[in-house]
Motif scaffolding. Structure first.
Motif, PDB file in Angstrom:
ATOM      1  N   SER A  24      57.390  31.729  49.389  1.00 24.35           N
ATOM      2  CA  SER A  24      58.240  31.490  47.837  1.00 24.35           C
ATOM      3  C   SER A  24      59.607  30.982  48.506  1.00 24.35           C
ATOM      4  O   SER A  24      60.318  31.658  49.183  1.00 24.35           O
ATOM      5  CB  SER A  24      58.429  32.771  46.863  1.00 24.35           C
ATOM      6  N   SER A  26      62.174  31.054  46.563  1.00 21.65           N
ATOM      7  CA  SER A  26      63.346  32.094  45.951  1.00 21.65           C
ATOM      8  C   SER A  26      63.513  33.158  46.547  1.00 21.65           C
ATOM      9  O   SER A  26      64.461  33.591  46.821  1.00 21.65           O
ATOM     10  CB  SER A  26      62.789  32.156  44.455  1.00 21.65           C
ATOM     11  N   ASN A  27      62.386  33.877  47.002  1.00 19.68           N
ATOM     12  CA  ASN A  27      62.506  35.051  47.611  1.00 19.68           C
ATOM     13  C   ASN A  27      62.011  35.462  49.276  1.00 19.68           C
ATOM     14  O   ASN A  27      62.051  36.425  49.815  1.00 19.68           O
ATOM     15  CB  ASN A  27      62.185  36.456  46.779  1.00 19.68           C
ATOM     16  N   HIS A  28      61.508  34.265  49.634  1.00 18.10           N
ATOM     17  CA  HIS A  28      60.843  34.022  51.066  1.00 18.10           C
ATOM     18  C   HIS A  28      59.872  35.228  51.365  1.00 18.10           C
ATOM     19  O   HIS A  28      59.586  35.374  52.606  1.00 18.10           O
ATOM     20  CB  HIS A  28      62.236  34.084  51.866  1.00 18.10           C
TER      21      HIS A  28
END
Length: 149
Positions: A24, A26-28
């Motif tokens: 992701s 956005s949040n890895h």
């Protein structure tokens, strides 16, 4: 040979061998997902899992709707045992986003009910999209559900 490598890369679990993976932005975190075509390549569902969170998303590349207020949209699932609904909030969407997406959290109990789905309805403000789920699409739904465990 490639199929064997896929099974081994999945850590011996068959559900990971059939799932797609991405990180992701956005949040890895690692996201497992599976796509189910509904009408054609421009209209599909995605089941995704990040940790314990499971999300069902409806994607439509043809809808040019722009929402300026938040509204709730119903996604109905018909099964031989009855029907149930998921609700999605359609957020503000601007013209530069090419795909219309509805997303709703889904529980393990709802996933279990989806295994025998025969029809899916997406209740949009000005239209209702109806998708009949034949045996081939139901097999794809079950393959996607296997990725959510």
């Amino acid at each position: 040979m490639l199929g064997v490598v896929g099974l081994l890369a999945g850590g011996g679990s068959s559900c990971f061998a059939q799932c797609k993976e991405m990180i992701s932005p956005s949040n890895h975190k690692k996201v497992h997902y599976h796509t189910i075509q509904l009408a054609d390549k421009k209209e599909y569902l995605t089941l995704s899992r990040t940790g314990g969170e499971r999300i069902l998303s409806y994607h439509n590349e043809r809808i040019g709707l722009v929402y300026y207020t938040q509204m709730f949209i119903e996604i109905r699932f018909w099964t031989p045992q009855g029907r149930f609904s998921l609700y999605s909030a359609a957020n503000d969407r601007s013209n530069w986003q090419p795909i219309f997406v509805l997303a709703a959290p889904v529980t393990p109990k709802e996933l279990e009910k989806m295994k025998t789905v025969t029809k899916i309805e997406v209740m949009l403000p000005e239209d209702t999209k109806v998708f009949n789920v034949d045996a081939q699409k139901n097999a794809l739904v079950n393959k996607a559900i296997a990725c959510m465990h």
